[in-house]
Design a protein around this motif. Sequence first.
Motif, PDB file in Angstrom:
ATOM      1  N   ILE A 123       0.832  -1.201   0.000  1.00  0.00           N
ATOM      2  CA  ILE A 123       0.000   0.000   0.000  1.00  0.00           C
ATOM      3  C   ILE A 123       0.869   1.256   0.000  1.00  0.00           C
ATOM      4  CG2 ILE A 123      -1.615   1.376   1.384  1.00  0.00           C
ATOM      5  CD1 ILE A 123      -2.765  -1.329   2.390  1.00  0.00           C
ATOM      6  N   VAL A 124       1.883   1.275   0.845  1.00  0.00           N
ATOM      7  CA  VAL A 124       2.750   2.447   0.971  1.00  0.00           C
ATOM      8  C   VAL A 124       3.476   2.744  -0.342  1.00  0.00           C
ATOM      9  CG1 VAL A 124       4.856   3.288   2.099  1.00  0.00           C
ATOM     10  CG2 VAL A 124       3.013   2.311   3.469  1.00  0.00           C
ATOM     11  N   ALA A 125       3.709   1.717  -1.133  1.00  0.00           N
ATOM     12  CA  ALA A 125       4.368   1.911  -2.428  1.00  0.00           C
ATOM     13  C   ALA A 125       3.419   2.515  -3.470  1.00  0.00           C
ATOM     14  CB  ALA A 125       4.908   0.585  -2.950  1.00  0.00           C
ATOM     15  N   GLY A 126       2.127   2.608  -3.152  1.00  0.00           N
ATOM     16  CA  GLY A 126       1.139   3.150  -4.078  1.00  0.00           C
ATOM     17  C   GLY A 126       0.498   4.410  -3.532  1.00  0.00           C
ATOM     18  N   ASP A 127      -0.811   4.524  -3.719  1.00  0.00           N
ATOM     19  CA  ASP A 127      -1.541   5.719  -3.270  1.00  0.00           C
ATOM     20  C   ASP A 127      -1.858   5.591  -1.783  1.00  0.00           C
ATOM     21  OD1 ASP A 127      -3.031   7.976  -2.987  1.00  0.00           O
ATOM     22  OD2 ASP A 127      -4.535   7.491  -4.507  1.00  0.00           O
ATOM     23  N   HIS A 128      -0.844   5.777  -0.973  1.00  0.00           N
ATOM     24  CA  HIS A 128      -0.990   5.546   0.463  1.00  0.00           C
ATOM     25  C   HIS A 128      -1.869   6.594   1.151  1.00  0.00           C
ATOM     26  CE1 HIS A 128       2.077   8.689   1.018  1.00  0.00           C
ATOM     27  NE2 HIS A 128       2.761   8.077   0.059  1.00  0.00           N
ATOM     28  N   GLU A 129      -1.912   7.809   0.596  1.00  0.00           N
ATOM     29  CA  GLU A 129      -2.741   8.846   1.219  1.00  0.00           C
ATOM     30  C   GLU A 129      -4.225   8.481   1.136  1.00  0.00           C
ATOM     31  OE1 GLU A 129      -1.863  12.649  -0.415  1.00  0.00           O
ATOM     32  OE2 GLU A 129       0.192  12.699   0.355  1.00  0.00           O
ATOM     33  N   ALA A 130      -4.665   8.011  -0.037  1.00  0.00           N
ATOM     34  CA  ALA A 130      -6.063   7.602  -0.199  1.00  0.00           C
ATOM     35  C   ALA A 130      -6.371   6.393   0.673  1.00  0.00           C
ATOM     36  CB  ALA A 130      -6.357   7.288  -1.667  1.00  0.00           C
ATOM     37  N   ALA A 131      -5.425   5.455   0.728  1.00  0.00           N
ATOM     38  CA  ALA A 131      -5.617   4.270   1.566  1.00  0.00           C
ATOM     39  C   ALA A 131      -5.722   4.664   3.029  1.00  0.00           C
ATOM     40  CB  ALA A 131      -4.457   3.289   1.366  1.00  0.00           C
ATOM     41  N   ASP A 156       4.907   5.993   5.611  1.00  0.00           N
ATOM     42  CA  ASP A 156       6.020   5.557   6.453  1.00  0.00           C
ATOM     43  C   ASP A 156       5.910   4.047   6.681  1.00  0.00           C
ATOM     44  OD1 ASP A 156       7.928   5.098   8.429  1.00  0.00           O
ATOM     45  OD2 ASP A 156       7.541   6.997   9.452  1.00  0.00           O
ATOM     46  N   HIS A 157       6.534   3.283   5.800  1.00  0.00           N
ATOM     47  CA  HIS A 157       6.408   1.823   5.864  1.00  0.00           C
ATOM     48  C   HIS A 157       7.032   1.251   7.132  1.00  0.00           C
ATOM     49  CE1 HIS A 157       8.331  -2.210   5.008  1.00  0.00           C
ATOM     50  NE2 HIS A 157       7.053  -2.484   5.123  1.00  0.00           N
ATOM     51  N   LEU A 158       8.202   1.757   7.517  1.00  0.00           N
ATOM     52  CA  LEU A 158       8.883   1.211   8.700  1.00  0.00           C
ATOM     53  C   LEU A 158       8.054   1.420   9.965  1.00  0.00           C
ATOM     54  CD1 LEU A 158      12.603   2.194   8.011  1.00  0.00           C
ATOM     55  CD2 LEU A 158      11.488  -0.032   7.705  1.00  0.00           C
ATOM     56  N   LEU A 159       7.452   2.601  10.105  1.00  0.00           N
ATOM     57  CA  LEU A 159       6.613   2.866  11.269  1.00  0.00           C
ATOM     58  C   LEU A 159       5.368   1.995  11.239  1.00  0.00           C
ATOM     59  CD1 LEU A 159       5.918   4.388  13.829  1.00  0.00           C
ATOM     60  CD2 LEU A 159       4.945   6.228  12.407  1.00  0.00           C
ATOM     61  N   ALA A 160       4.726   1.889  10.072  1.00  0.00           N
ATOM     62  CA  ALA A 160       3.534   1.050   9.946  1.00  0.00           C
ATOM     63  C   ALA A 160       3.864  -0.394  10.305  1.00  0.00           C
ATOM     64  CB  ALA A 160       2.971   1.130   8.525  1.00  0.00           C
ATOM     65  N   ASP A 161       5.029  -0.858   9.876  1.00  0.00           N
ATOM     66  CA  ASP A 161       5.446  -2.226  10.168  1.00  0.00           C
ATOM     67  C   ASP A 161       5.626  -2.429  11.669  1.00  0.00           C
ATOM     68  OD1 ASP A 161       6.427  -4.780   8.744  1.00  0.00           O
ATOM     69  OD2 ASP A 161       8.032  -4.388  10.173  1.00  0.00           O
TER      70      ASP A 161
END
Length: 215
Positions: A101-109, A193-198
């Motif tokens: 998700i973060v690699a795409g349109d993460h704001e909309a998600a 922020d993929h690392l934080l989400a992880d």
Amino acid sequence: MTSYIEPLAQESTPSIIADKLRQAIAHGELKPGAQLGEAELARQLGVSRGPLREGMQRLTQEGLLVSIRNRGLFVIDMTKDEIRDMYLARGAIERAAAQKIVAGDHEAAGEELHGLVRKMSDAEGDPAAVGEIDIAFHELLVHLANSSRLSRIHRTLITETRMCIHALEATYSGAEARVTEHQHIAEAIAAGDHLLADDLLVAHMDDAITRLTTR
């Protein structure tokens, strides 16, 4: 030339039966460890035994039912070890989904996820409603990754999660903390922020394990 006039795909009877049994297991109508009576289930569902057996076989393959030789077919029992193992698998699926998700349109998600967080906050005081929105949040998270394989695997894990919540509802409380946890996950995804989400997903799963296995 593509033709748009073609037979409609219809869900097979065994597939419908499997889904009904899956929902019955998820919501505690068929309880952990319960034996499935073929004749009674066929009568209740209004189907013949052939499609019923095929539907039950699908759930056996998913791991929701277990066949015990000379005894019959049973709903799995979610022991503490099973709960930990299930959350290990769920964490892997959801962390992979968040990365995609973060690699795409993460704001909309992130905004879609925030919508469910707001609903969860509004439902505080109703543990059952909070629990359903909690699950819906994680289903949406995986759905937003747009991966049919992640979604297919996740479906069985969510059924097992519901089993745990219904069986151990008294230990699965703390609506306010759950709202905050989901809000932070949604914020991290919205920010890309993929690392934080992880990290947040790992902590969230660990917290759920603790609450569900502390009796």
